[in-house]
Design an enzyme around this catalytic site. Structure first.
Site, mmCIF file in Angstrom:
data_model
loop_
_atom_site.group_PDB
_atom_site.id
_atom_site.type_symbol
_atom_site.label_atom_id
_atom_site.label_comp_id
_atom_site.label_asym_id
_atom_site.label_seq_id
_atom_site.Cartn_x
_atom_site.Cartn_y
_atom_site.Cartn_z
ATOM 1 N N HIS A 82 0.723 -1.064 -0.128
ATOM 2 C CA HIS A 82 -0.194 -0.412 -0.201
ATOM 3 C C HIS A 82 0.929 1.318 0.006
ATOM 4 C CE1 HIS A 82 -3.685 1.888 0.961
ATOM 5 N NE2 HIS A 82 -2.824 2.677 1.459
ATOM 6 N N ASP A 161 -14.103 2.933 7.987
ATOM 7 C CA ASP A 161 -13.185 3.872 7.693
ATOM 8 C C ASP A 161 -13.804 4.438 6.729
ATOM 9 O OD1 ASP A 161 -11.135 4.979 7.080
ATOM 10 O OD2 ASP A 161 -11.347 3.839 5.592
ATOM 11 N N ARG A 168 -14.015 13.232 7.922
ATOM 12 C CA ARG A 168 -12.499 13.781 8.377
ATOM 13 C C ARG A 168 -12.159 14.412 6.727
ATOM 14 N NH1 ARG A 168 -8.898 9.336 8.214
ATOM 15 N NH2 ARG A 168 -6.957 10.210 7.682
ATOM 16 N N SER A 183 -6.623 4.787 9.385
ATOM 17 C CA SER A 183 -6.990 4.071 8.236
ATOM 18 C C SER A 183 -6.579 3.246 7.187
ATOM 19 C CB SER A 183 -7.768 5.785 7.980
ATOM 20 O OG SER A 183 -7.959 5.605 6.192
ATOM 21 N N LYS A 187 -7.850 -0.935 7.196
ATOM 22 C CA LYS A 187 -8.062 -1.418 5.818
ATOM 23 C C LYS A 187 -7.401 -2.837 4.958
ATOM 24 C CE LYS A 187 -8.221 1.996 3.176
ATOM 25 N NZ LYS A 187 -8.024 3.704 3.372
HETATM 26 N N1 URA Z 1 -4.836 6.589 3.095
HETATM 27 C C1 URA Z 1 -6.188 6.287 3.618
HETATM 28 O O1 URA Z 1 -6.854 5.204 3.167
HETATM 29 N N2 URA Z 1 -6.536 7.437 4.629
HETATM 30 C C2 URA Z 1 -6.174 8.264 4.794
HETATM 31 O O2 URA Z 1 -5.931 8.615 5.924
HETATM 32 C C3 URA Z 1 -5.169 8.604 4.203
HETATM 33 C C4 URA Z 1 -4.933 7.810 3.213
#
Ligand code: URA
Length: 432
Positions: A82, A161, A168, A183, A187
């Site tokens: 990621h 999220d 946010r 966050s 995931k």
């Molecule tokens: N990517 C995400 O999935 N969440 C964030 O808060 C920032 C970047």
């Protein structure tokens, strides 16, 4: 326990208990806690922070808010990667086939681009026919059979999220290390891989503007992984200039094809080799990082990595004739060359300006429902530390839009030219 008390605790700088964090996530997802109350708590967290324990508990509660993918019936250790996002970041599309060609299994869920950053799913969809929505069974079968699959986020994964990120975005609370870390990690943990490699970007085109903040975010995420028993490593890499030469969807796919044929820019190729070597060691396919890197390099040279990419595109319904003959990709109507106004050396290419300009040319979306022009974007003809002469080509714009004067000026202003040659960026860091 009630939400007002929890907001007051964080407002006053106290450490939230596990029960308080559990209460917040459970009742926010169910709708009991309202958006205005969650906003207040997010702002309190933004201002007062969270310690490692609170951040890990928040991550775990978010992960548990929805489905958790079970990949345990796929043989071997499953890897995932990621990036925190940037401009011209097509690494996953190169890295996936590279590591899969060396025997790793990559199971990846990706996102779409928003604002100045591109999204892997959009890039994939610039290949005609490519499907990014697969059932769980199809996803697992593909990972088992060919060693890689990249699909869109499962809707039922991490609903906490989904709600919190949207909130946010409109309450000025995106740029908080505990909130970003929870966050991303919630995931990643819900998507079920055994080993996760994170690429934390810093610089003008990234969420984290400074190296220090990027390191803090990387440590926080690696620590969450450790606490929750996952093999998580994080690279901290530069996003002060775009990655590679291409920005924009089908332009980036053409660059992916180039790198997989052992051509293309060195910064991009080296980052893929470095990251791939870490992943092969994480997956316990190699114990020596240099050996793993050599194997990856070998598979770039002998065409196995490229062959794996073709296999992956075919498996997800994409028309592989475009991969074998990239001249088939649609080319934008207007191709606009931009030239340097002076002699010198490129000392900086502002990634944010380039990313925003690519979006305005049609290559990205400002709002989630905007339609992307797959052929729009920017090719950089020079990179940081390259020598440049007055009147020499520095960038080329691709667009179907007219009246692009303002965008052209922004792209030219993104290039800083100095008299002295600047040395390239510092080495990438690996945090483990
Ligand atoms: N990517 C995400 O999935 N969440 C964030 O808060 C920032 C970047």
């Amino acid at each position: 326990m009630d939400i007002i008390e929890i907001i007051e605790h964080k407002r006053d700088g106290l450490v939230l208990s596990d029960e308080e964090i559990h209460y917040f996530i459970k009742n926010y997802v169910s709708g009991e806690v309202k958006d205005y109350q969650a906003s207040a708590l997010l702002m309190a967290i933004y201002l007062k922070g969270m310690n490692d324990h609170e951040t890990a508990v928040l991550t775990e509660e978010m992960r548990k808010s929805g489905d958790v993918f079970d990949l345990s019936d796929i043989p071997g250790l499953i890897v995932d990667k990621h990036s925190t996002g940037g401009v011209g970041d097509k690494v996953s599309l190169i890295l996936g086939p590279m590591v899969a060609s060396c025997g790793a299994r990559l199971a990846k869920m990706s996102g779409r681009g928003l604002g100045h950053t591109g999204g892997t799913l959009d890039k994939l969809e610039s290949i005609p026919g490519m499907r990014v929505i697969l059932s769980e069974a199809e996803f697992k079968k593909q990972v088992t059979d060919i060693g890689m699959a990249i699909i869109g986020q499962n809707e039922r994964l991490d609903p906490a999220d989904k709600k919190l990120y949207a909130l946010r975005d409109v309450t000025g609370t995106v740029g908080s290390i505990p909130l970003i870390a929870s966050s991303i990690m919630s995931k990643k943990l819900a998507s079920g891989a055994d080993c996760i490699l994170l690429d934390v970007k810093y610089g003008s085109g990234a969420f984290m503007k400074t190296l220090e903040d990027a390191e803090k975010l990387a440590f926080t995420m690696v620590n969450i992984g450790k606490r929750l028993g996952k093999n998580v490593k994080a690279e901290v890499t530069d996003m002060d200039q775009p990655l590679g030469m291409a920005i924009g969807n089908n332009l980036e796919i053409k660059e992916v094809i180039d790198v997989l044929n052992n051509r293309g820019s060195e910064d991009l190729k080296n980052l893929c080799l470095d990251s791939g070597a870490v992943m092969l060691v994480q997956a316990k396919l190699y114990d020596d990082i240099d050996l793993a890197r050599k194997e990856l390099e070998k598979n770039l040279l002998n065409g196995r990595a490229f062959k794996k990419f073709v296999e992956f595109v075919a498996a997800q319904g994409g028309d592989t004739s475009y991969i074998l003959d990239p001249s088939k990709f649609e080319v934008a109507k207007n191709i606009i060359p931009l030239y340097s106004a002076k002699d010198g050396y490129v000392s900086r290419i502002d990634a944010l300006k380039i990313g925003v300009s690519s979006m305005h040319l049609g290559g990205g979306r400002e709002k989630l429902d905007d339609v992307i022009d797959m052929s729009a974007g920017i090719i950089l003809n020079k990179k940081v530390s390259d020598a440049v002469k007055k009147g020499e080509l520095i960038a080329t714009l691709y667009t179907n839009k007219e009246n692009t004067k303002e965008i052209e000026e922004v792209v030219v202003s993104a290039f800083e030219i100095s008299d002295q040659k600047v040395t390239k960026n510092r080495e990438n860091l690996l945090i483990q």
